[in-house]
Design a protein around this motif. Structure first.
Motif, short mmCIF file in Angstrom:
data_model
loop_
_atom_site.label_atom_id
_atom_site.label_comp_id
_atom_site.label_asym_id
_atom_site.label_seq_id
_atom_site.Cartn_x
_atom_site.Cartn_y
_atom_site.Cartn_z
N ALA A 269 8.27 4.81 -2.56
CA ALA A 269 8.14 6.08 -3.27
C ALA A 269 7.18 5.96 -4.44
CB ALA A 269 9.52 6.55 -3.75
N ALA A 270 7.22 4.81 -5.10
CA ALA A 270 6.31 4.60 -6.22
C ALA A 270 4.86 4.64 -5.76
CB ALA A 270 6.60 3.26 -6.90
N VAL A 271 4.59 4.09 -4.57
CA VAL A 271 3.22 4.14 -4.06
C VAL A 271 2.81 5.59 -3.82
CG1 VAL A 271 1.73 3.50 -2.14
CG2 VAL A 271 3.34 1.84 -3.07
N GLY B 22 15.70 -0.89 -3.39
CA GLY B 22 14.50 -1.35 -4.07
C GLY B 22 13.25 -1.16 -3.22
N ARG B 23 13.39 -1.36 -1.92
CA ARG B 23 12.22 -1.18 -1.05
C ARG B 23 11.85 0.29 -0.95
NH1 ARG B 23 15.60 -3.84 3.28
NH2 ARG B 23 14.00 -3.25 4.80
N ALA C 122 4.41 -3.99 3.17
CA ALA C 122 4.85 -4.89 2.11
C ALA C 122 5.99 -4.29 1.32
CB ALA C 122 3.67 -5.21 1.19
N CYS C 123 5.93 -2.98 1.08
CA CYS C 123 7.01 -2.32 0.35
C CYS C 123 8.32 -2.40 1.10
CB CYS C 123 6.66 -0.86 0.10
SG CYS C 123 5.38 -0.57 -1.13
N ARG D 168 12.41 2.53 -3.22
CA ARG D 168 11.82 2.88 -4.51
C ARG D 168 10.36 2.47 -4.59
NH1 ARG D 168 15.22 2.89 -9.77
NH2 ARG D 168 13.24 2.14 -10.56
N MET D 169 10.07 1.30 -4.08
CA MET D 169 8.69 0.85 -4.18
C MET D 169 7.76 1.70 -3.32
SD MET D 169 7.45 -3.05 -4.44
CE MET D 169 8.60 -3.23 -5.81
N VAL E 159 0.20 -1.89 2.79
CA VAL E 159 0.94 -1.73 1.53
C VAL E 159 2.37 -1.28 1.80
CG1 VAL E 159 1.12 -0.30 -0.54
CG2 VAL E 159 -1.07 -1.32 0.07
N ILE F 69 13.97 9.13 -1.97
CA ILE F 69 14.45 7.75 -2.03
C ILE F 69 15.70 7.57 -1.18
CG2 ILE F 69 15.28 5.94 -3.57
CD1 ILE F 69 13.47 6.96 -5.69
N MET G 83 7.48 6.03 -11.45
CA MET G 83 8.83 5.84 -10.93
C MET G 83 9.80 5.48 -12.04
SD MET G 83 10.94 5.73 -8.46
CE MET G 83 9.82 5.93 -7.07
N PHE H 211 10.31 -11.56 1.42
CA PHE H 211 9.08 -12.32 1.45
C PHE H 211 9.32 -13.78 1.11
CE2 PHE H 211 7.65 -8.06 0.88
CZ PHE H 211 6.60 -8.00 1.77
N THR H 212 10.55 -14.09 0.78
CA THR H 212 10.79 -15.47 0.38
C THR H 212 11.32 -16.31 1.53
OG1 THR H 212 12.92 -14.65 -0.39
CG2 THR H 212 11.20 -14.98 -2.03
N ASP I 44 18.61 -4.98 0.00
CA ASP I 44 17.81 -4.34 -1.04
C ASP I 44 17.04 -3.15 -0.50
OD1 ASP I 44 16.96 -3.92 -3.59
OD2 ASP I 44 15.25 -5.30 -3.44
N ALA J 42 -2.01 -6.66 -0.31
CA ALA J 42 -2.44 -5.66 0.67
C ALA J 42 -3.47 -4.71 0.06
CB ALA J 42 -1.24 -4.86 1.17
#
Lengths: 197, 197
Positions: free
Chosen positions: B150-152, B144-145, B182-183, B147-148, B179, B130, A159, B188-189, B141, A182
């Motif tokens: 897509a990265a997977v 960013g989510r 989570a993406c 993108r992540m 997974v 994306i 990416m 998560f905070t 965001d 995960a």
DNA sequence: AAAGCTTGTAAACAGGCGTATACTCAAAAC
DNA sequence: GTTTTGAGTATACGCCTGTTTACAAGCTTT
């Protein structure tokens, strides 16, 4: 009018060999096996083209020497199991920001298609990443879980290469941590997690 | 003794163009831009080399035509938000098993380094994957989510290419679902999930 | 039937690739 | 001081790449 236009370099076989090796490491890491030419390496190392053949036999031999010098990821994997996801997430976040200095994965992920390199790349990915990570995992299907975590690493690098680097936010690190949790979790079917029954 | 050793093909510009396009689609998808030569494409299409230049201008032009014909992933992304992770997981699991028939991602992930193709590949990844995925996401965001996730996808494909295909187990699909959850999760905070306080 | 445009073909182009050969020249050995 | 060794150099080889040119052959139009 300087008598030596280019500073004359003392003859040193080992030093020259090392210059070539370092130049190859940087270039292979940045651009991949097939995109880098022997002439580029020689130019970056300020060495003659023929010396590449002399010291490493061939381009593929030089690539193998680069891989052999890579340090491996055992440091990264040597964490308490509950710390592992965050360790991996922090490393992956670093990979989002900029290319690392000594990147097995990066070199490998960019050198997939060339058949001469494919086998050595595959073996290196297995022995340097998947196998040691699998060894750290307990429980069923450790291999599949290690593979999935490795896939996330590969994906992050791909990416970044595709759409450019990104400054990772704290939320990104948290997200990545959850992703690796995960990936590495023992199971999702028969666990007493927050089920949706 | 056959008067025509090779069955004479009727002259048909459009059919020939299509044969070339299909051959290019298959080969680019399997091996990536740089690994595939124009001669390979012409041979697979049973067409003359010069026709590639005539109908598509150049190799890069042919690659662009292949990408333009790809269907896109809007079908995949058109799910209820709570269904999305599992939809993506099932698709990714399919990608673990074997390369898909009409793979933008596969073509792109294999054609990274060639500078002539890099820009079109980047744009295609953004507009085909994306951006639409980001549009489906609500909350902070979203980019960013997306993108992540897509990265997977990219990582799964890269892994299969590296160490070979894998028959995905039901546990793999569950793991992938987690997974992608989570993406794509909003945060998560500051969420009231199963915290570890 | 003849002309003209289009489809397909064969061959060659220039350039880059990895590799190999013949050479120069500095420095050590005698 | 001469010889010998080997690091470094220049250059060419054969091959393959994408692309282009010149030509042959069909189909349509007149």
């Amino acid at each position: 009018m300087n008598p030596q236009v280019t500073e004359a370099r003392p003859r040193d076989r080992e030093a020259t060999r090392e210059r070539i090796l370092q130049a190859a490491r940087a270039l292979f890491g940045e651009q991949g096996y097939e995109q880098v030419t022997v002439r580029m390496i020689a130019a970056a190392a300020e060495a003659n083209i023929a010396l590449v053949g002399r010291y490493f036999g061939s381009k593929a031999g030089l690539f193998g020497a680069v891989l052999q010098g890579e340090p491996g990821y055992s440091v990264l994997f040597d964490s308490a199991p509950e710390e592992l996801p965050r360790r991996l997430a922090e490393y992956a976040a670093e990979r989002m920001r900029h290319p690392p200095d000594s990147p097995i994965l990066r070199t490998l992920e960019r050198s997939a298609s060339h058949p001469e390199v494919r086998e050595v790349a595959r073996e290196r990915l297995l022995t340097a990443v998947i196998d040691p990570l699998e060894a750290k995992l307990s429980g069923p299907d450790a291999r599949g879980r290690a593979r999935m975590a490795a896939a996330v690493f590969l994906g992050i690098g791909a990416m970044r290469r595709r759409v450019g680097p990104t400054e990772p936010t704290p939320a990104d690190v948290d997200r990545l941590t959850a992703v690796f949790e995960a990936c590495l979790a023992e199971s999702f079917t028969d666990e007493s997690g927050p089920d949706l029954g």
